[in-house]
Design a protein around this motif. Sequence first.
Motif, PDB file in Angstrom:
ATOM      1  N   UNK A 331       0.917  -1.036   0.256  1.00  0.00           N
ATOM      2  CA  UNK A 331      -0.207  -0.103  -0.164  1.00  0.00           C
ATOM      3  C   UNK A 331       1.100   1.344   0.154  1.00  0.00           C
ATOM      4  N   UNK A 332       0.775   1.805  -0.968  1.00  0.00           N
ATOM      5  CA  UNK A 332       1.282   2.713  -0.908  1.00  0.00           C
ATOM      6  C   UNK A 332       0.324   4.484  -0.170  1.00  0.00           C
ATOM      7  N   UNK A 333       1.463   5.261   0.008  1.00  0.00           N
ATOM      8  CA  UNK A 333       0.340   6.853   1.152  1.00  0.00           C
ATOM      9  C   UNK A 333       1.199   7.885   0.237  1.00  0.00           C
ATOM     10  N   UNK A 359      -2.719   5.303   7.859  1.00  0.00           N
ATOM     11  CA  UNK A 359      -2.420   4.410   8.614  1.00  0.00           C
ATOM     12  C   UNK A 359      -3.043   2.877   8.272  1.00  0.00           C
ATOM     13  N   UNK A 360      -4.255   3.325   9.394  1.00  0.00           N
ATOM     14  CA  UNK A 360      -5.051   2.277   9.719  1.00  0.00           C
ATOM     15  C   UNK A 360      -6.272   2.106   8.721  1.00  0.00           C
ATOM     16  N   UNK A 375       5.776   5.370   2.064  1.00  0.00           N
ATOM     17  CA  UNK A 375       5.020   6.542   2.626  1.00  0.00           C
ATOM     18  C   UNK A 375       6.364   7.385   1.587  1.00  0.00           C
ATOM     19  N   UNK A 376       5.492   7.783   0.913  1.00  0.00           N
ATOM     20  CA  UNK A 376       5.766   8.300  -0.492  1.00  0.00           C
ATOM     21  C   UNK A 376       5.717   9.666  -0.614  1.00  0.00           C
ATOM     22  N   UNK A 424      10.527   7.369   0.894  1.00  0.00           N
ATOM     23  CA  UNK A 424      11.000   7.606  -0.450  1.00  0.00           C
ATOM     24  C   UNK A 424      10.753   9.265  -0.403  1.00  0.00           C
ATOM     25  N   UNK A 425      12.146   9.806  -1.290  1.00  0.00           N
ATOM     26  CA  UNK A 425      12.286  11.286  -0.574  1.00  0.00           C
ATOM     27  C   UNK A 425      13.029  12.067  -2.041  1.00  0.00           C
ATOM     28  N   UNK A 426      13.164  13.137  -2.472  1.00  0.00           N
ATOM     29  CA  UNK A 426      13.955  13.284  -3.841  1.00  0.00           C
ATOM     30  C   UNK A 426      15.086  13.856  -2.922  1.00  0.00           C
ATOM     31  N   UNK A 427      14.949  13.911  -1.209  1.00  0.00           N
ATOM     32  CA  UNK A 427      15.921  15.017  -0.931  1.00  0.00           C
ATOM     33  C   UNK A 427      16.276  15.129   0.546  1.00  0.00           C
TER      34      UNK A 427
END
Length: 548
Positions: A331-333, A359-360, A375-376, A424-427
């Motif tokens: 699952x992606x948030x 989350x729930x 956690x995108x 995930x993060x770009x910076x």
Amino acid sequence: SGGHIVLVPQHSWSYPAAPEDIYDIGTIGDIAHVLRMPDGSAHVIILTTHAVNLTDIAVSDGLFSADVTPIIVANDERDEQTIALRDKIAENMQQLSGVRKFKADRLRGLMQNYPLAAFVDGVIQMAGLEPDVAIRILRTTSWHDKLVILLEQINLIMATAKIEDSINRRIQQQMERGRREAILQEKMRAIQHEMGEDSDEVDSENMRKRIEKAPLPADVREKAMTEWKRMRSFAPMSNDGALLKSYLDELLSMPWGKSDKSEIDLNVARGVLDSEHSGMQAVKERILEHIAVMKKTGGNQGSILCFVGAPGVGKTSLAKSIATALGRKYHRISLGGVSDEAHFRGHRKTYIGAQTGRIMDALKRCKANNPVIVLDEIDKMGRDWRGDPESALLEILDPEQNKTFRDHYLEVDFDLSNVLFIATANSLNMSAALKDRMEIIEIPGYSEDEKVRIAREHLIARAAHDTGWNPDNIVISDDALRHVIHDYTSEQGVRELQRELTAILRRELLLNNCEDAKTEFTIAKIDELLSVHKSAIMAKRIGFGARA
């Protein structure tokens, strides 16, 4: 009889009274008659004459004494303004008589048969004015000013009476509406009972059975039974009953004790990562180390991973591959622009439209308590007056704290220690505390050879699928791919390369009248096909529209 006496009110009742307990204004009068009663009490008739100021008040043997000075009132009883004020007060008192339940005829009798002083005294008594107001009127030295004060008080009483009447009518309407709904609901239940359709009772009983059968922890079961008993006490069609039913449905839909059971095979995991992602050997080795620890310990012990890299290098798809390798739900948030703490913790169930946090909600959708939750764009969260979502994440990502995570809507603890969180993060634009919770894995940009291999293994097939081409009809050399990478893209990832390949196939499809015949895409042909696409982009950048 024949003596004089001054009548003075007290500030507040007390016995025995002291000089400071009484006002310094009173009314002097003559004792006309004293009537001794059989029980020892006395009835005294007093004819008052003047209002007086009191000075040097003293008390001796229970008797008060003071120096008195009469208050001289101007003789303006017959002035037009005074008479107009008196008539206005009488008119307002007539309207007020319906609320205060006094006889307006008595007031008219005072106006016709007695002087203005009796009218003022009568209004003060009928309206039930406070002693402070009565003393202000008594102290005033003109009848005009006395009536102005009196009219202000009567108007205030009328305004208050209107507000009270409005509130009483609204309450009465609500009570009548509530009684009407209760009667109709009782009749509906009686009709359903006669027809054998006691659906509400059946729903309530089914809810109780669901609570008993669900594998709930002891504290959660106790909370559920408490809310179920509250739900039964409300009418089935009431708002409170519906809210509690929704709450219990949400509580029971959580994956209490439900996990995806699958053996971790490192060879399978390696094969999944290699098949779905080219290059990135160092990154994939670190992921396999993490999976090896999970296989050995049987849990999620170890750091929470955070993939940091430029757009298009495969951070999100890499996280999805991990879920596939582990045999778990995914699952992606997306956290881009999130600035409300309730996004994670949910809202209190007393609010209209309340719901659980993301989350729930993810656990409910996955129907398992050990999914992989991505956690995108974790670096793109904000904060405002509604709270700091980054601070809420600190509890969620801390293995020592997330065992007792409490969602505001559910109001019970849930164990998040089985969930594998990947960010995930770009910076690295995030707080030091949040970075401390995670192991940062930087994903570098792809080299030219890696981009060619990715295009050969993944991107061409994806572009063919998006445009309806048969992949077997697409012939393109490595040199042609390098030409597209060099001349038409400037990125560390491969998203722009994906778009250019799709544009090439789309343009060729248009020129061939939607026929995807076997075609070799040489460097010259690619330049020809992308020239229109590139000129349209340049025109848009410069600001000129295309002309025929």
